[in-house]
Design an enzyme around this catalytic site. Structure first.
Site, mmCIF file in Angstrom:
data_model
loop_
_atom_site.group_PDB
_atom_site.id
_atom_site.type_symbol
_atom_site.label_atom_id
_atom_site.label_comp_id
_atom_site.label_asym_id
_atom_site.label_seq_id
_atom_site.Cartn_x
_atom_site.Cartn_y
_atom_site.Cartn_z
ATOM 1 N N ASP A 38 32.790 26.446 45.527
ATOM 2 C CA ASP A 38 32.478 25.049 45.223
ATOM 3 C C ASP A 38 33.099 24.103 46.262
ATOM 4 O OD1 ASP A 38 31.438 22.938 43.855
ATOM 5 O OD2 ASP A 38 32.857 23.000 42.191
ATOM 6 N N HIS A 55 26.982 23.454 53.088
ATOM 7 C CA HIS A 55 26.480 24.776 52.674
ATOM 8 C C HIS A 55 26.441 25.724 53.872
ATOM 9 C CE1 HIS A 55 25.690 23.160 48.804
ATOM 10 N NE2 HIS A 55 24.629 22.441 49.151
ATOM 11 N N LEU A 149 32.161 48.176 50.149
ATOM 12 C CA LEU A 149 32.121 46.986 49.288
ATOM 13 C C LEU A 149 30.699 46.702 48.778
ATOM 14 C CD1 LEU A 149 33.652 44.231 48.420
ATOM 15 C CD2 LEU A 149 32.483 43.277 50.409
HETATM 16 C C1 FPP Z 1 28.582 24.365 45.262
HETATM 17 O O1 FPP Z 1 29.096 23.324 46.039
HETATM 18 C C2 FPP Z 1 27.936 25.333 46.134
HETATM 19 C C3 FPP Z 1 26.651 25.754 46.032
HETATM 20 C C4 FPP Z 1 25.748 25.313 44.965
HETATM 21 C C5 FPP Z 1 26.084 26.672 47.019
HETATM 22 C C6 FPP Z 1 27.014 27.724 47.500
HETATM 23 C C7 FPP Z 1 26.422 28.412 48.652
HETATM 24 C C8 FPP Z 1 27.117 28.823 49.731
HETATM 25 C C9 FPP Z 1 28.570 28.667 49.872
HETATM 26 C C10 FPP Z 1 26.449 29.526 50.833
HETATM 27 C C11 FPP Z 1 25.902 30.813 50.331
HETATM 28 C C12 FPP Z 1 25.615 31.737 51.378
HETATM 29 C C13 FPP Z 1 24.760 32.755 51.261
HETATM 30 C C14 FPP Z 1 24.776 33.778 52.278
HETATM 31 C C15 FPP Z 1 23.789 32.873 50.172
HETATM 32 P P1 FPP Z 1 28.558 21.852 45.785
HETATM 33 O O2 FPP Z 1 27.380 21.647 46.651
HETATM 34 O O3 FPP Z 1 28.309 21.646 44.339
HETATM 35 O O4 FPP Z 1 29.767 20.997 46.280
HETATM 36 P P2 FPP Z 1 30.240 19.603 45.686
HETATM 37 O O5 FPP Z 1 30.708 19.862 44.281
HETATM 38 O O6 FPP Z 1 31.356 19.206 46.594
HETATM 39 O O7 FPP Z 1 29.069 18.667 45.745
#
Ligand code: FPP
Length: 258
Positions: A38, A55, A149
């Site tokens: 997050d 992201h 893994l």
């Molecule tokens: C939440 O942060 C994150 C997500 C909804 C997406 C997570 C995805 C990745 C870290 C990349 C994934 C990689 C692969 C290879 C699939 P948020 O956007 O809600 O953050 P915020 O709370 O600060 O707005």
């Protein structure tokens, strides 16, 4: 001079990290670590960048932590990459998130194959765009014989829906005589969940300072140790992961006993 000092410090902190890795490897590592990644949006906002930049940076962290988890001998790493609720986000962000598995696997799949990592996924695959599904399915196929893994992506995953679907399938099996209601117990019901072939997580990490589960593995986390950090996911580094495992090692897990 400054550069030399920096170099010395870098070398020193690297060896400190490696010492901690060695120490952890001597003890038993958690078998299954799950992460709610997050804080990507906030990371981007702090830099006046579009949310998707967070992201993208987060995707690079996935690579680093996968490598370390594999090196530590962790059996399963489950990453919450997209929830069933994330479709509510602006289309541009959803489209970007749906392209990330392709980009990640397009870049790193050969390395994952070489490192003996097995890619799996939990979530509603049928609802993913074809290009996302194809990338994941190809990775699963190419790595199916690997026994290092398990890199398990939770993609279009929602725990309540998973449990309700499990109940429905159990009832269907009862109606067709494969099961009967007396056979409903925790062990049997686990077999109706998307995680049927996995152990429950030993450690859950959530980044960005939010202290909630957000519909993630509600059944599976019943006895899991939780570790929360204020660090935003794109800033999450190997030493944070090591810290989480060190804290985990110092916790006493009683599973309801004394
Ligand atoms: C939440 O942060 C994150 C997500 C909804 C997406 C997570 C995805 C990745 C870290 C990349 C994934 C990689 C692969 C290879 C699939 P948020 O956007 O809600 O953050 P915020 O709370 O600060 O707005």
């Amino acid at each position: 001079m400054l550069n030399k000092m920096k170099q010395w410090r870098n070398q020193n902190s690297l060896s400190d990290l490696q010492e901690r890795i060695l120490k952890i490897k001597e003890l038993q590592v958690p078998s299954h670590v799950a992460i709610i990644m997050d804080g990507n949006g906030r990371w981007a906002k702090k830099r006046a960048l579009p949310r998707v930049a967070g992201h993208h940076e987060g995707m690079k962290v996935v690579r680093k932590i996968t490598k370390l988890a594999n090196e530590l001998g962790i059996k399963t790493l489950t990453l919450y990459a997209f929830s069933t609720e994330n479709w509510k986000r602006p289309k541009i962000e959803v489209d970007f998130l749906m392209k990330l598995p392709e980009e990640f696997l397009g870049t790193f799949l050969p390395e994952l194959v070489e490192e003996n990592v097995q890619v799996q996924m939990i979530g509603y695959k049928e609802m993913l765009p074809t290009h996302t599904r194809n990338a994941i399915e190809k990775a699963m196929e190419d790595t199916k014989n690997n026994n290092g893994l398990i890199l398990n992506f939770a993609l279009n995953y929602g725990s309540r829906a998973e449990i309700i679907d499990g109940v429905k399938r159990f009832l269907k099996d009862c109606n067709s005589g494969i099961m009967n209601e007396n056979e409903l117990n925790e062990e049997n019901f686990s077999k109706y969940l998307m995680t049927k072939d996995l152990t429950d997580p030993d450690l859950l990490i959530r980044t960005s300072g939010e202290i909630r589960l957000s519909n993630f593995m509600l059944w599976q986390l019943a006895y899991t140790e939780f570790w929360f950090t204020d660090v935003l996911w794109p800033d999450f580094r190997e030493d944070h992961f090591i810290e989480a495992i060190e804290v985990f090692k110092n916790r006493q897990r009683r599973f309801g006993g004394v």
